[in-house]
Design a protein around this motif. Structure first.
Motif, PDB file in Angstrom:
ATOM      1  N   LYS A 193      45.772  43.436  45.859  1.00 52.90           N
ATOM      2  CA  LYS A 193      44.522  43.697  45.143  1.00 52.90           C
ATOM      3  C   LYS A 193      44.131  42.512  44.276  1.00 52.90           C
ATOM      4  N   LEU A 194      45.120  41.883  43.663  1.00 50.40           N
ATOM      5  CA  LEU A 194      44.832  40.696  42.858  1.00 50.40           C
ATOM      6  C   LEU A 194      44.310  39.564  43.724  1.00 50.40           C
ATOM      7  N   ALA A 195      44.868  39.412  44.921  1.00 51.37           N
ATOM      8  CA  ALA A 195      44.379  38.367  45.827  1.00 51.37           C
ATOM      9  C   ALA A 195      42.921  38.616  46.210  1.00 51.37           C
ATOM     10  N   ALA A 196      42.564  39.891  46.432  1.00 51.34           N
ATOM     11  CA  ALA A 196      41.171  40.215  46.751  1.00 51.34           C
ATOM     12  C   ALA A 196      40.254  39.903  45.574  1.00 51.34           C
ATOM     13  N   VAL A 197      40.720  40.193  44.357  1.00 51.21           N
ATOM     14  CA  VAL A 197      39.915  39.889  43.170  1.00 51.21           C
ATOM     15  C   VAL A 197      39.750  38.387  43.014  1.00 51.21           C
ATOM     16  N   GLN A 198      40.812  37.629  43.290  1.00 53.47           N
ATOM     17  CA  GLN A 198      40.718  36.173  43.175  1.00 53.47           C
ATOM     18  C   GLN A 198      39.731  35.598  44.195  1.00 53.47           C
ATOM     19  N   LYS A 199      39.676  36.206  45.371  1.00 52.82           N
ATOM     20  CA  LYS A 199      38.670  35.772  46.344  1.00 52.82           C
ATOM     21  C   LYS A 199      37.262  36.029  45.814  1.00 52.82           C
ATOM     22  N   GLN A 200      37.086  37.173  45.160  1.00 55.42           N
ATOM     23  CA  GLN A 200      35.778  37.458  44.560  1.00 55.42           C
ATOM     24  C   GLN A 200      35.447  36.463  43.456  1.00 55.42           C
ATOM     25  N   PHE A 201      36.464  36.037  42.698  1.00 60.13           N
ATOM     26  CA  PHE A 201      36.240  35.020  41.676  1.00 60.13           C
ATOM     27  C   PHE A 201      35.687  33.737  42.295  1.00 60.13           C
ATOM     28  N   SER A 202      36.284  33.333  43.403  1.00 62.16           N
ATOM     29  CA  SER A 202      35.823  32.108  44.067  1.00 62.16           C
ATOM     30  C   SER A 202      34.392  32.257  44.567  1.00 62.16           C
ATOM     31  N   VAL A 203      34.082  33.438  45.115  1.00 58.42           N
ATOM     32  CA  VAL A 203      32.717  33.671  45.611  1.00 58.42           C
ATOM     33  C   VAL A 203      31.715  33.666  44.463  1.00 58.42           C
ATOM     34  N   ILE A 204      32.056  34.334  43.351  1.00 58.93           N
ATOM     35  CA  ILE A 204      31.156  34.390  42.205  1.00 58.93           C
ATOM     36  C   ILE A 204      30.961  33.010  41.605  1.00 58.93           C
ATOM     37  N   ALA A 205      32.035  32.219  41.536  1.00 59.07           N
ATOM     38  CA  ALA A 205      31.912  30.864  40.996  1.00 59.07           C
ATOM     39  C   ALA A 205      30.952  30.033  41.833  1.00 59.07           C
ATOM     40  N   LYS A 206      31.054  30.175  43.140  1.00 62.68           N
ATOM     41  CA  LYS A 206      30.143  29.408  44.002  1.00 62.68           C
ATOM     42  C   LYS A 206      28.715  29.929  43.888  1.00 62.68           C
TER      43      LYS A 206
END
Length: 835
Positions: A592-605
């Motif tokens: 779940k943390l890995a999925a959230v980190q992917k969302q972080f990368s998407v939001i940053a972009k």
């Protein structure tokens, strides 16, 4: 070394020292030997000192001996007196024992004489005694109706009921005798009237334990009495609860009034803090549960532990008692549910629920669970009631933990929002100063974006870390752990469900929601034809960098803190959440943390894309207005670069500085020796704007030959015009498609390239809507080459897309020019250098 040998050697060494004749403390001391040794080995001064020392020691020993003799003499005298007194006491005791023996002999002789005298008449006396007792009972029964009537008239119902119940068995035994039957009927009528009077009191809400007890003795239904007794005492038992609710409301209102006022007196401050949460739990429990316990004791005495005076089978009586137990359990669960609701309101209140003292908070939970488990469970008789009570306490524990998680979420959100608001204010002040351009410390007003990101990141990380520290206090409460059963089970559930999922992952999702809100808001405003935006572009850039740094540095650090505080191990794949073999640690799946980190990368972009759109929109609006408001058919011969181009270069320079503080390239850009060194640092210059074979850049941007051929051809139907159109359209196939965000990276070059693409694309579209004269075309030439001289430095010499777009702009201008006469390259160079 042999131990036996060492032991024998030590004994051999100690024996001579013990019996040394020259040792004054030894049993084998010899004075002559000692004196001879002293005279032989010591000087005169040493002998004198030794004499004084021995004299002093002799005096000390004499004093000690005298003291011991005196003390022992006193003890001996005391012992002698004690022995003398004991002899006197024993003599007195012997005389008393002699008198006692003689007295006992006299008593025995008298007793024997009485026994012989009364032995013949004992049977007669026993018979007369039984007759006397029977006559007393008969007299009691004949007087019973009058006594009951008298007690009823005087409202002495307890005496009437007790008297009747004592005589009830005798009346039932002799009811076949007419006289006794008449007495029984008269008594029943009187007791019926008393029963009706007592029941009327119950109907009038005047139930007391005495009334219920009398009715039970008269044989009234225990089901009816138990339900009436419970219902009529409910309001009385809930009064302390209502008082505590009112106190909680008063505290909340005082807190609200104190927040609205600026200054408060000491009296108001003292009223605002009547008690802490632990004291509130203790006070409410003592006032509410104490009355409840007293009521339960009286109920049990009346309906459960009390035996009925009315003859009935044991099975029926047991059935009555079981029903009464059931009524009591339901009543207790209902009242305790109301009390738990009050505790719920307490833990989620603004005053008590927002207290930062986690130790006090956990102690309050411990105290409530411990006292509830010890006091309430002993009044629950069935497994169903015990399970229901357990579920209520489990729900309360979960609710209390969730309230604390909400408090920490709101506090972290408040801190983060305060920092964002402070950052907005700073950006607004700097933007105002830049617009005024009159601030003396304009250079000092520049905001250090990297420090802003570090400050926000540090605050956010420390808040989460301190929250982990505070939540670990839940595992320090021994009562809390003992209440929940096995310690490992509670630790696992608390760390997994509440800390990891309920707090940490939920907080990350809240951050994602906030960032998405910022992105969506800015995106909606950027589509409108206006310059004002709810989120400044630089704020979007800062937030994107904040997300990346939090994802790359803070998240792994916080995972390590979590593992240390809660003794867990984060794994990339789930293996059943079991305890590690040979270790006291548990494992948690971090998918779940890995999925959230992917969302972080998407939001940053996404935030970075929105920053590019916002900055590109601002520059494009400036450029579009300058093109639309100018009369390109009546333009004079260009002698300088338009001011809007200078402003665009200045803004791009400022954007470059901002982005460079947060996002830097892997390789530093080549330094620019001078503003126009570009003209003199090209090894392969080709006249006419063509690109050399070795890849060197053009010196001057010129329109493509196909565009000039189309404008100078004899007409649309001519072969030259057809060839020019074909070449231009073929070139557009590969240059028309321009993806601004293709392969967007978190680097300065990639960000600036996207902004420049958006700017030049706007420039091209605005050119296509205008018609130009000769001087208009030449002015565009000057502006384009001025931009070309600067734009390449923003993309670290990777200016192929810039060259293509600028050529396309010049070519499009030439195609829309009525008199396409180009300016000479040397003149363009002179004008650009002059500006």
């Amino acid at each position: 070394m042999d131990p036996s040998k060492s032991t024998s050697n030590s004994q051999a060494n100690t024996l001579p020292s013990t019996y040394d004749p020259t040792n004054i403390d030894s049993p084998g001391f010899d004075p002559e030997t000692y004196v001879t040794k002293l005279l032989r080995e010591s000087r005169l001064t040493q002998l004198v000192d030794k004499e004084q020392l021995l004299t002093k020691q002799i005096k000390t020993l004499d004093n000690e001996m005298q003291t011991l003799v005196y003390e022992n003499y006193n003890k001996f005298i005391s012992a002698t007196d004690t022995i003398r007194q004991m002899k006197k006491d024993f003599k007195t005791m012997e005389d008393e024992m002699t008198r006692l023996i003689s007295t006992m002999s006299t008593i025995n002789s008298n007793n024997h004489q009485i026994h012989l005298t009364l032995d013949n008449r004992r049977q007669e006396i026993r018979k007369l005694t039984s007759i006397h007792v029977l006559l007393q009972k008969l007299q009691y029964l004949f007087q019973l109706p009058a006594k009951l009537k008298e007690y009823a008239d005087d409202n002495q119902y307890d005496l009437a009921v007790n008297t009747y119940t004592k005589a009830l068995k005798a009346l039932q035994k002799y009811e076949h005798i007419p006289s006794f039957n008449h007495i029984q009927q008269t008594c029943k009528e009187t007791m019926t009237n008393i029963r009706d009077e007592l029941k009327s009191r119950i109907d009038q809400q005047q139930t007391s334990s005495n009334v219920v007890k009398l009715l039970l003795q008269l044989g009234e239904s225990s089901d009816y009495l138990a339900q009436q007794y419970l219902s009529q005492n409910k309001l009385r038992l809930e009064q302390p609860l209502e008082l505590m609710k009112q106190q909680l409301i008063v505290v909340e209102s005082q807190l609200g009034s104190s927040l609205s006022s600026v200054t408060t007196s000491n009296v108001v401050a003292q009223q605002m803090h009547p008690m802490d949460i632990l004291e509130f739990v203790d006070t409410s429990y003592n006032s509410y549960i104490k009355n409840l316990h007293e009521f339960v004791e009286s109920y049990e005495l009346l309906f459960i532990r009390n035996s009925s005076n009315i003859p009935s089978s044991p099975s029926i009586e047991d059935e009555y008692k079981e029903r009464c137990k059931h009524y009591l359990e339901m009543f207790l669960l209902e009242l305790y549910s109301a009390y738990i609701k009050l505790i719920h309101d307490l833990f989620q209140s603004k005053y008590y629920g927002q207290d930062d003292d986690i130790q006090l908070y956990v102690r309050a939970i411990d105290r409530f669970l411990r006292r509830s488990s010890n006091d309430i469970y002993k009044y629950l008789f069935t497994q169903h009631a015990l399970e229901k009570m357990r579920s209520m306490l489990d729900a309360f524990l979960k609710f209390a933990i969730e309230c604390r998680l909400k408090f920490y979420h709101s506090r972290i959100d408040r801190h983060f929002h305060d920092q964002v608001i402070e950052l907005r204010k700073s950006l607004t002040i700097i933007q105002t100063n830049e617009q005024i351009q009159s601030s003396p410390d304009h250079q000092q007003s520049q905001l250090n974006l990297s420090q802003c990101v570090d400050k926000m990141l540090k605050q956010l990380t420390n808040d989460i870390k301190s929250t982990f520290q505070n939540l670990s206090k839940f595992l320090d409460g021994t009562e809390l752990v003992c209440y929940t059963g096995k310690k490992n089970v509670f630790m696992k559930q608390f760390a997994t469900n509440h800390v990891w999922n309920g707090f940490f992952l939920t907080l990350l999702e809240r951050l994602i929601t906030y960032f998405e809100h910022e992105y969506t808001t800015a995106s909606n405003h950027s589509t409108m034809i206006r310059h004002e935006q709810s989120s400044p572009p630089i704020l979007l850039l800062i937030l994107s960098k904040l997300i990346l740094d939090f994802d790359s540095s803070s998240t792994p650090y916080l995972c390590t803190v979590f593992e240390e505080k809660f003794n867990f191990i984060l794994e990339n794949n789930q293996r059943g959440d079991n305890q590690k073999s040979g270790s006291s640690s548990f494992s948690i799946d971090r998918s779940k943390l890995a999925a959230v980190q992917k969302q972080f990368s998407v939001i940053a972009k996404q935030l970075l894309k929105q920053y590019i759109c916002s900055q590109g929109f601002t520059l494009s609006q400036m450029l579009r207005k300058s093109i639309e408001t100018r009369d390109w058919l009546n333009t004079v011969e260009p002698r300088h670069v338009r001011s809007v181009m200078k402003r665009i270069v200045e803004d791009l320079t400022q954007i470059d500085k901002q982005v460079k503080t947060l996002y830097n390239d892997q390789q530093s850009p080549a330094p620019l020796s001078s503003s126009y060194g570009r003209y003199y640092h090209r090894s392969n210059l080709v006249s006419g704007g063509a690109r050399s074979s070795d890849g060197g850049r053009r010196t001057i941007i010129m329109p493509r030959s196909s565009a000039l051929d189309r404008t100078t051809s004899g007409g649309p139907g001519s072969s030259a015009g057809s060839t020019g159109n074909l070449q231009l359209n073929f070139h557009k196939v590969f240059n028309e498609k321009l993806d601004i965000f293709i392969d967007l990276q978190f680097q300065k070059t990639s960000i600036l390239s996207s902004i420049i693409k958006l700017l030049l694309k706007t420039y091209l579209e605005c050119i296509r809507l205008k018609t130009f004269s000769r001087y208009g075309l030449q002015q565009v030439q000057v502006d384009i080459n001025y931009l070309y001289n600067y734009l390449w430095s923003f993309v670290n010499n990777d200016d192929r897309f810039i060259t293509n777009l600028l050529e396309e702009i010049v070519s499009s201008t030439a195609m829309r020019c009525l008199d396409p006469v180009l300016m000479e390259a040397s003149v363009i160079t002179v004008i650009c250098e002059g500006n």
